[in-house]
Write a protein that holds these residues in place. Structure first.
Motif, PDB file in Angstrom:
ATOM      1  N   ALA A  35     -61.157  68.502  31.120  1.00 29.01           N
ATOM      2  CA  ALA A  35     -62.188  68.874  30.152  1.00 29.01           C
ATOM      3  C   ALA A  35     -61.558  69.431  28.882  1.00 29.01           C
ATOM      4  CB  ALA A  35     -63.123  69.918  30.767  1.00 29.01           C
ATOM      5  N   LEU A  36     -62.240  69.204  27.781  1.00 31.52           N
ATOM      6  CA  LEU A  36     -61.831  69.745  26.483  1.00 31.52           C
ATOM      7  C   LEU A  36     -62.485  71.104  26.262  1.00 31.52           C
ATOM      8  CD1 LEU A  36     -60.736  69.533  23.501  1.00 31.52           C
ATOM      9  CD2 LEU A  36     -62.894  68.367  22.961  1.00 31.52           C
ATOM     10  N   VAL A  37     -61.669  72.074  25.849  1.00 30.87           N
ATOM     11  CA  VAL A  37     -62.152  73.355  25.336  1.00 30.87           C
ATOM     12  C   VAL A  37     -61.592  73.450  23.929  1.00 30.87           C
ATOM     13  CG1 VAL A  37     -62.100  75.870  25.586  1.00 30.87           C
ATOM     14  CG2 VAL A  37     -62.142  74.413  27.634  1.00 30.87           C
ATOM     15  N   TYR A  38     -62.447  73.758  22.959  1.00 31.40           N
ATOM     16  CA  TYR A  38     -61.963  73.811  21.581  1.00 31.40           C
ATOM     17  C   TYR A  38     -62.892  74.698  20.759  1.00 31.40           C
ATOM     18  CZ  TYR A  38     -65.537  70.830  19.448  1.00 31.40           C
ATOM     19  OH  TYR A  38     -66.702  70.350  18.942  1.00 31.40           O
ATOM     20  N   GLY A  39     -62.635  74.790  19.472  1.00 34.17           N
ATOM     21  CA  GLY A  39     -63.332  75.717  18.595  1.00 34.17           C
ATOM     22  C   GLY A  39     -64.766  75.402  18.245  1.00 34.17           C
ATOM     23  N   GLY A  40     -65.327  74.316  18.756  1.00 34.16           N
ATOM     24  CA  GLY A  40     -66.752  74.047  18.623  1.00 34.16           C
ATOM     25  C   GLY A  40     -67.205  73.416  17.323  1.00 34.16           C
ATOM     26  N   GLY A  41     -66.267  73.059  16.452  1.00 37.62           N
ATOM     27  CA  GLY A  41     -66.645  72.487  15.162  1.00 37.62           C
ATOM     28  C   GLY A  41     -66.967  71.011  15.230  1.00 37.62           C
ATOM     29  N   ASN A  42     -67.670  70.540  14.194  1.00 41.80           N
ATOM     30  CA  ASN A  42     -68.027  69.124  14.119  1.00 41.80           C
ATOM     31  C   ASN A  42     -67.305  68.413  12.976  1.00 41.80           C
ATOM     32  OD1 ASN A  42     -69.337  70.036  11.832  1.00 41.80           O
ATOM     33  ND2 ASN A  42     -71.402  69.630  12.573  1.00 41.80           N
ATOM     34  N   VAL A  43     -66.297  69.066  12.412  1.00 48.66           N
ATOM     35  CA  VAL A  43     -65.580  68.508  11.259  1.00 48.66           C
ATOM     36  C   VAL A  43     -64.096  68.356  11.582  1.00 48.66           C
ATOM     37  CG1 VAL A  43     -67.200  69.410   9.549  1.00 48.66           C
ATOM     38  CG2 VAL A  43     -65.268  70.830  10.266  1.00 48.66           C
ATOM     39  N   GLY A  44     -63.417  67.535  10.798  1.00 45.74           N
ATOM     40  CA  GLY A  44     -61.975  67.372  10.896  1.00 45.74           C
ATOM     41  C   GLY A  44     -61.520  66.860  12.254  1.00 45.74           C
ATOM     42  N   LEU A  45     -60.282  67.210  12.618  1.00 44.13           N
ATOM     43  CA  LEU A  45     -59.751  66.788  13.912  1.00 44.13           C
ATOM     44  C   LEU A  45     -60.558  67.380  15.053  1.00 44.13           C
ATOM     45  CD1 LEU A  45     -55.866  66.931  13.408  1.00 44.13           C
ATOM     46  CD2 LEU A  45     -57.409  64.965  13.244  1.00 44.13           C
ATOM     47  N   MET A  46     -61.140  68.567  14.817  1.00 49.13           N
ATOM     48  CA  MET A  46     -61.981  69.187  15.841  1.00 49.13           C
ATOM     49  C   MET A  46     -63.134  68.258  16.207  1.00 49.13           C
ATOM     50  SD  MET A  46     -62.161  73.075  14.345  1.00 49.13           S
ATOM     51  CE  MET A  46     -63.163  73.698  15.674  1.00 49.13           C
ATOM     52  N   GLY A  47     -63.839  67.776  15.209  1.00 47.22           N
ATOM     53  CA  GLY A  47     -64.962  66.885  15.450  1.00 47.22           C
ATOM     54  C   GLY A  47     -64.528  65.558  16.042  1.00 47.22           C
ATOM     55  N   ILE A  48     -63.392  65.055  15.589  1.00 56.36           N
ATOM     56  CA  ILE A  48     -62.905  63.750  16.060  1.00 56.36           C
ATOM     57  C   ILE A  48     -62.599  63.786  17.546  1.00 56.36           C
ATOM     58  CG2 ILE A  48     -60.971  62.111  15.903  1.00 56.36           C
ATOM     59  CD1 ILE A  48     -60.960  62.779  12.831  1.00 56.36           C
ATOM     60  N   ILE A  49     -61.862  64.813  17.998  1.00 62.13           N
ATOM     61  CA  ILE A  49     -61.504  64.854  19.419  1.00 62.13           C
ATOM     62  C   ILE A  49     -62.742  65.101  20.282  1.00 62.13           C
ATOM     63  CG2 ILE A  49     -60.810  67.296  19.484  1.00 62.13           C
ATOM     64  CD1 ILE A  49     -58.546  66.342  21.454  1.00 62.13           C
ATOM     65  N   ALA A  50     -63.643  65.966  19.820  1.00 65.59           N
ATOM     66  CA  ALA A  50     -64.864  66.238  20.590  1.00 65.59           C
ATOM     67  C   ALA A  50     -65.738  64.992  20.675  1.00 65.59           C
ATOM     68  CB  ALA A  50     -65.634  67.390  19.960  1.00 65.59           C
ATOM     69  N   ASP A  51     -65.911  64.298  19.566  1.00 63.26           N
ATOM     70  CA  ASP A  51     -66.716  63.076  19.559  1.00 63.26           C
ATOM     71  C   ASP A  51     -66.144  62.041  20.516  1.00 63.26           C
ATOM     72  OD1 ASP A  51     -68.484  64.112  17.678  1.00 63.26           O
ATOM     73  OD2 ASP A  51     -67.567  63.059  15.979  1.00 63.26           O
TER      74      ASP A  51
END
Length: 193
Positions: A35-51
């Motif tokens: 599972a991914l745990v991360y900073g919760g953002g929807n922008v940049g690399l944060m958004g890309i990996i979550a998407d």
């Protein structure tokens, strides 16, 4: 290993290789049921990996402070989104939910998160793997600087070895799977006083 905390930029960066690396890391994590745990953002690399994790049917948990959520930077399509009061609670929650930590390319926030868990490992507060996803040599300067700290006797060699450096997701995850925690003693080198 059930979950990994990924630290990365709220920007996609200047090279398409960074986004490609985020997607590849997501694919390997989902394939390995991590599972991914991360900073919760929807922008940049944060958004890309979550998407990408969500697109592939994986589990993505975000942790974001209220102030950032109010700026509409929070990703609303995650498996779970923790909204916390501040950055300190964010980092503590992310660490608690994770079995290891990976820093992808990012800015000073990424470095700050990385160095906090690195320090915690050095002090023996956790025994979880910590890695640099060193895409296109992004972290080469940092790796050299850490070696410089060792040569100048501000960091022990065995403490520097707590930070795993790899150029791609498959190599880094292979190191994480083989990771065996060992206690690292923090002591004052009295010869430098």
């Amino acid at each position: 290993m059930k979950s990994l905390c990924i630290y990365c930029g709220s920007s996609p960066g200047s090279s398409p290789a960074y986004a490609e690396a985020a997607r590849l890391l997501a694919q390997h994590m989902v394939n390995d049921n991590i599972a991914l745990v991360y900073g919760g953002g929807n922008v940049g690399l944060m958004g890309i990996i979550a998407d990408e994790v969500m697109r592939l049917g994986g589990v993505a948990t975000g942790v974001i402070p209220t102030a950032l959520m109010e700026k509409e930077l929070g990703h609303k399509g995650l498996t779970k989104l923790h909204i916390v009061k501040d950055m300190h609670e964010r980092k503590a929650t992310m660490a608690e939910l994770s079995d290891g930590f990976i820093a992808m390319p990012g800015g000073v926030g990424t470095l700050e998160e990385l160095f906090e868990v690195f320090t915690w490992a050095q002090l023996g507060f956790h025994q979880k793997p910590i890695g640099l996803l060193n895409v296109n040599g992004f972290y080469d300067g940092l790796v050299h600087f850490i070696a410089h700290m060792v040569s100048q006797r501000f960091l022990k060699a065995e403490q520097a070895e707590l930070l795993i450096d790899a150029p791609d997701a498959p190599t880094l995850l292979t190191h994480f799977k083989a990771f065996v925690p060992h206690p690292v003693t923090k002591w004052l080198d009295r010869t430098t006083i």
